[in-house]
Write a protein that holds these residues in place. Sequence first.
Motif, short mmCIF file in Angstrom:
data_model
loop_
_atom_site.label_atom_id
_atom_site.label_comp_id
_atom_site.label_asym_id
_atom_site.label_seq_id
_atom_site.Cartn_x
_atom_site.Cartn_y
_atom_site.Cartn_z
N GLN A 177 90.61 -4.21 -35.39
CA GLN A 177 91.13 -5.57 -35.33
C GLN A 177 92.58 -5.61 -34.81
O GLN A 177 93.47 -6.19 -35.42
N ALA A 178 92.77 -4.94 -33.66
CA ALA A 178 94.08 -5.02 -33.01
C ALA A 178 94.36 -6.46 -32.63
O ALA A 178 93.50 -7.16 -32.11
N GLY A 179 95.59 -6.90 -32.88
CA GLY A 179 95.94 -8.30 -32.62
C GLY A 179 95.74 -8.68 -31.17
O GLY A 179 95.15 -9.72 -30.85
N ASN A 180 96.25 -7.87 -30.25
CA ASN A 180 96.12 -8.13 -28.82
C ASN A 180 95.84 -6.81 -28.13
O ASN A 180 96.70 -5.93 -28.09
N LEU A 181 94.63 -6.64 -27.62
CA LEU A 181 94.23 -5.39 -26.99
C LEU A 181 94.30 -5.53 -25.48
O LEU A 181 93.61 -6.36 -24.89
N LEU A 182 95.16 -4.72 -24.85
CA LEU A 182 95.28 -4.70 -23.40
C LEU A 182 94.51 -3.49 -22.86
O LEU A 182 94.97 -2.35 -22.99
N GLU A 183 93.35 -3.74 -22.31
CA GLU A 183 92.52 -2.65 -21.79
C GLU A 183 92.92 -2.37 -20.34
O GLU A 183 92.15 -2.60 -19.40
N LEU A 184 94.14 -1.87 -20.19
CA LEU A 184 94.72 -1.63 -18.87
C LEU A 184 95.30 -0.23 -18.81
O LEU A 184 95.85 0.28 -19.80
N ALA A 185 95.20 0.40 -17.63
CA ALA A 185 95.84 1.69 -17.41
C ALA A 185 97.35 1.52 -17.46
O ALA A 185 97.86 0.39 -17.31
N ALA A 211 99.34 -1.95 -17.22
CA ALA A 211 99.83 -2.43 -18.51
C ALA A 211 101.33 -2.71 -18.46
O ALA A 211 101.82 -3.67 -19.06
N ALA A 212 102.08 -1.90 -17.71
CA ALA A 212 103.52 -2.10 -17.60
C ALA A 212 103.83 -3.46 -16.97
O ALA A 212 104.76 -4.15 -17.41
N VAL A 213 103.05 -3.84 -15.97
CA VAL A 213 103.25 -5.15 -15.33
C VAL A 213 103.00 -6.27 -16.33
O VAL A 213 103.76 -7.23 -16.43
N GLU A 214 101.91 -6.14 -17.10
CA GLU A 214 101.56 -7.18 -18.08
C GLU A 214 102.59 -7.24 -19.20
O GLU A 214 102.99 -8.32 -19.64
N LEU A 215 103.05 -6.09 -19.66
CA LEU A 215 103.98 -6.06 -20.79
C LEU A 215 105.35 -6.60 -20.44
O LEU A 215 106.13 -6.96 -21.33
N GLU A 216 105.66 -6.65 -19.14
CA GLU A 216 106.94 -7.24 -18.74
C GLU A 216 107.03 -8.71 -19.16
O GLU A 216 108.12 -9.25 -19.32
#
Length: 317
Positions: free
Chosen positions: A207-215, A219-224
């Motif tokens: 039950q991860a709050g927000n799961l980013l299934e990205l390499a 993921a770095a682009v999204e996390l910005e």
Amino acid sequence: MDQTTTTFGGTRGLLAGLERLHAAGADALLGIVVATEGSTYQKPGALVLLDRHGLRHGVISGGCLEPELEGRAAAIFASGRATLVDFDTRSDEDLVFGSGTGCRGRVHLLLLPQPTGAPLAQALREAAQDGTTLHLALTLDADETGAGSAWVAARPDMPQRRWHWDSRGAALAAETPALLDIARRFGWFVDVVEHRRRWSAFARAAQAGNLLELAPVAAAVELERHRIDAAIVMSHNYAIDAQHLRFCARGTIGYVGLLGPPARRDALLAELGTDADLLRGRLRAPVGLDLGGSGPEAIALAIAAELQQFFAARRDD
């Protein structure tokens, strides 16, 4: 009958042989047939046991492929990491110059180290004792060949049991579920970055709050776009950890935790080069307060305690 000197067949005999090797402090490899093509002596699911001197239990052919198998095993004993090996006897050249089996088949065999207390051995033993079917999920990707999990079908009178291991056959600590549970209780917002399907499924189940299934790069682009107060690098994969650590170094995250021993930390920082200087004063490695204890729950508690200490100090500033 003295069962300590009795040789059994099948899985029972293999496990007995493995126990003898571990009792003697000897290294062991488990060979698992993961796929076959054409005419082969063994089919998927077949097991063999090897030590540094050669084959100790089971066969993969009528005897023609075993010498090559033992040669391949020597490299795995040297590296300590699982390897997928391929025996192909389908060509005319193999009939004349190769194994000479004439079987016209292909065997894909995973050779997986089995250290003392190996989770797969425990899973095989429990399934054999209870007479239950054991299910295996194995990673055959280059970076994590051999990592996997096993489980037995759930019974009404007992919960389902699962075992997890890494590419060295050793138990894989599952700190993430325990840490997520603590984070929920504190009301923290958590993003879990995991692109490997097997591990993202575990994160989803936890039950991860927000799961980013990205390499890592994606993921770095999204996390910005996210506000990040703290980051913990704990993928159990050296190359992936290096990429995430570089992202943290180039950002402004106040707390960066890295799971693993000091030697691994030093190797990762050396790989980062000048980016490693950007982590000065922000990196906690090994991550977590030294509270004592072992196991995933104790590690999760140590990490959570250090995070709480960091957040509390920041509020007081």
